[in-house]
Enzyme design. Structure first.
Site, short mmCIF file in Angstrom:
data_model
loop_
_atom_site.label_atom_id
_atom_site.label_comp_id
_atom_site.label_asym_id
_atom_site.label_seq_id
_atom_site.Cartn_x
_atom_site.Cartn_y
_atom_site.Cartn_z
N GLU A 287 0.83 -1.21 0.00
CA GLU A 287 0.00 0.00 0.00
C GLU A 287 0.86 1.26 0.00
OE1 GLU A 287 -3.20 0.10 -1.16
OE2 GLU A 287 -3.50 -1.40 0.39
N ASP B 186 -3.97 0.54 -9.93
CA ASP B 186 -5.40 0.32 -10.10
C ASP B 186 -5.76 0.04 -11.55
OD1 ASP B 186 -5.38 0.90 -7.45
OD2 ASP B 186 -6.39 2.83 -7.62
#
Length: 729
Positions: free
Chosen positions: A363, A502
């Site tokens: 992350e 993404d």
């Protein structure tokens, strides 16, 4: 006068239910050769429906069947037929997150139709048939005519046959028994099981007055009640016609069905559901009689009779021996039929579908050039579009989002901050900046199942789906990784300085696989998710609006990472991550001493998170759930303590999941709200979900519809159109 494409009704689709288990037949029968050229009944259905004016075909299959269907039906696609697949599974992220223990049987025909919903146009009618039934050309033509010009208030049609003509000599069968109302529409339908003639035909009278009387048909209902009806009663054999507004009604009834805790053998029958909707005056269903043309293979003994029937029809010239090679591209057999739906649209149309993603680990490091390990999510954003000759984009969302329009030459002009159209503008701007010529715009609707502002990348899924729609409308192509990179750059125009994870995950997803994504240059390496691993996604019930308040916090952290790297005298995070253990420890110690506390913590998170991704991929490939879970736990602690992006609600979800038996849990996405993801075994999933419901959601008013689900790894983005399914790569 020229008629615009939008003024012509869109050709209807045909949903073919092919996921049945063929229990009575003894082997899979959906592709069983039965025609003189080896064609299956499924192929005869496609052939007849194309001639009747149907434009697209969606096959509902089980996951284990897809490869076989793809191979066997390759000649159908090669003939130019638009053929796509929808999977029917016991678990569904929205409708059935966890199947009841012991459930093996599919949920039934009504659920099979819902499985195809995302593949259907929201503007055009559609039909439903069984893959193992022969309905005949007349049936499809009659249904196409009915859908083209329905009587007022009719939103469904059932094609019917004389019951006695649909029975088998080799055993009892299931049929939808129709009762006609005084206005000629369906009054009610009863699902009849184990139906068979009650004895043989009898002759009455003598001489010229002699007549043959067929015996009654006997059987039972799903509840076990006895049935006795006349042989000439009308039966629905599973060939239906619907308008799109039936789908939310089916979903509502299926939720009621599941809430009633059905037994492991109970099924959600389409016929029974339509009947209940009719009785409740929620819809009206017309009847389309189709004579005696139905044939089927319920039992092995039925096969020979159907084969003889098809051979006779072929000899009479009704069908070629080989349906597809060579193929005449199935022009409608009646000119009147062509006029109902018009000639094929001159401009492209279709449905661009892009999945969201769930990041398993890694992350806030993609924008630092370090590898990440997400998977494409089995929830999607759909852009149902048609090309328009002018360069305007006109899209309509749900009631919360409304509609918008803009000219492609003005795509660089943003709407107010936070408006969803900015993501579509970003897709257009990215393509234009890349040199793609966009002479045509698109018009259509946007729907989806990716929860918004939950850290599951609904925004990037919208960008990807919009880009694919624009590319398809302009008959342009861009390779998947190239497209992912340009869309990552384009999405930054919305204001969030994100990385490229993404878009790459949405475009390059692979069913059943996580994705190791590397950057500089962009590379995607699938890694299979071990059998029995379950990913539970749980919302913190706090929205993480990256286009809103979260944007500044996110961008601040990106800037802090860049500053920290520069101040320790390094030029690349990869250089830091790939150092040997001794050098890595030295670099961390130096950063701790030389950097302010906040920058030191940011540095430590990025450096250690990158190494955790490498370890996690190894654990995934080796099937080491405990090791992967430990790394998730370490990742969450780092995101909470060093990167400052967790929240008390996310921390609580993580703690509850671990206490209930999860191997590991962490926040996923940018943080500041959104979701957490927990890893557990299949046997522990129920306990983890129940613990989250009891300890986290119940005190907060209960579980929202999209707050808690088991996620599966999905394939990447596609465009489904008249020409078939086009993968993004």
């Amino acid at each position: 006068m020229t008629v615009e494409a939008a003024d012509r009704p869109e050709r209807p689709a045909l949903v073919i239910l092919a996921a049945g288990q063929s229990t009575r037949f003894g082997r899979p029968k959906q592709l069983e050769p039965v025609g003189p050229g080896g064609g299956s009944l499924l192929e005869y259905a496609v052939y007849d429906a194309v001639r009747a004016g149907f434009g697209r075909f969606v096959l509902v299959v089980r996951e284990s069947q897809r490869d076989e269907f793809e191979t066997r039906l390759a000649p159908v696609r090669a003939a130019g037929i638009s053929l796509s697949f929808a999977r029917q599974r016991l678990a569904d992220a929205d409708l059935v997150p966890l199947p009841p223990p012991g459930r093996v049987r599919p949920w039934g025909t009504g659920f099979a139709v819902l499985s195809a919903a995302t593949s259907l146009s929201r503007r055009a009618p559609f039909a439903v048939c069984n893959a193992d039934d022969f309905y005949g050309r007349i049936a499809y033509e009659g249904l196409a005519h009915a859908l083209a010009a329905p009587p007022p208030g009719i939103r469904a049609f059932a094609v019917t046959y004389s019951l006695a003509d649909t029975l088998s000599a080799f055993g009892g069968v299931s049929r939808g028994l129709c009762e006609e109302g005084p206005d000629g529409t369906l009054l009610r339908m009863t699902e009849g099981l184990d139906l068979r003639l009650d004895g043989g035909a009898q002759r009455t009278g003598g001489g010229a007055d002699a007549a043959v009387v067929r015996p009654d048909v006997v059987g039972c209902t799903p509840s076990g009640a006895a049935i006795r009806v006349g042989a000439d009663s009308q039966a629905c054999m599973g060939l239906w016609g619907f308008f799109p507004d039936i789908l939310p009604l089916l979903e509502e009834r299926f939720r009621d069905f599941v809430a009633a805790s059905p037994g492991t053998e109970d099924e959600f029958y389409l016929s029974e559901t339509v009947s209940n909707l009719v009785v409740a005056e929620r819809t009206r269903c017309g009847l389309v009689p189709a004579g005696k043309g139905w044939k089927g293979v319920t039992f092995p003994g039925d096969h020979e009779g159907v084969a003889v029937w098809l051979r006779q029809l072929t000899e009479a010239g009704a069908y070629p021996v080989d349906l597809w090679t060579p193929y005449a591209h199935a022009k409608p057999v009646r000119s009147a039929q062509a006029s109902l739906f018009g000639p094929p649209q001159a401009l492209p149309s279709g449905v661009a579908t892009a999945p969201g993603r769930i990041n398993l680990i890694g992350e806030h490091i993609d924008y630092n050039g370090l590898p990440v390990l997400p998977m494409a999510l089995d929830r999607h954003v759909n852009v149902d579009f048609e090309a328009v000759a002018h360069s305007t984009v006109e899209l309509e969302g749900d009631s919360d989002h409304g509609s918008f329009a803009f000219r492609l030459e003005r795509a660089t002009e943003s709407a107010p901050q936070g408006h969803w159209s900015n993501y579509v503008r970003a897709a257009a701007r990215g393509l234009l900046d890349h040199g793609v010529e966009l002479k045509r715009g698109i018009r259509g609707t946007v729907t989806g199942t990716v929860p918004v502002a939950e850290g599951l990348s609904s925004s990037s899924a919208l960008v990807v789906a919009s880009a694919l729609a624009l590319l398809h409308a302009n008959e342009e192509q861009v390779e998947a990784l190239e497209l992912a990179a340009l869309l990552a750059r384009a999405e930054r125009h919305v204001g969030l300085q994100g990385g490229g994870m993404d878009q790459a995950a949405s475009l390059c997803g692979k069913e059943g696989h996580a994705l190791r994504i590397d950057f500089e240059p962009l590379r995607v390496t699938p890694a299979p998710v071990p059998e029995g691993w379950r990913w539970i996604v749980a919302s913190s019930l706090t929205r993480a609006e990256k286009a809103g308040a979260v944007r500044e916090l996110y961008n601040e952290r990106r800037a802090q990472c860049a500053e920290a790297l520069e101040r320790v005298g390094r030029t690349s995070w990869l250089e830091v991550m790939e150092a040997d253990q001794a050098e890595f420890a030295t670099v961390l110690a130096g950063a701790r001493k030389s950097l302010p506390l906040t920058l030191s913590r940011r540095f430590r998170h990025v450096a250690t998170e990158g190494r955790r991704v490498i370890e996690a991929e190894r654990a995934l490939r080796d099937g080491e759930m405990a090791s992967f879970g430990r790394l998730m736990n370490e990742s969450h602690a780092s995101l909470r303590d060093d990167f400052g992006v967790s929240t008390p609600a996310l921390d609580e979800i993580v703690g509850v999941a671990r206490d209930a038996g999860a191997a590991g849990a962490r926040l996923t996405g940018a943080g500041f709200g959104g979701c957490a993801v927990a890893l557990c075994g299949a046997n522990e999933a129920k306990a983890v979900i129940e613990a989250l419901i009891d300890r986290f959601y119940a005190p907060r008013g209960g579980v929202g519809r999209r707050a808690l689900f088991v996620a599966d790894a999905s394939d990447g983005a596609t465009v489904t159109s008249e020409g078939g399914v086009t993968c993004s790569d």
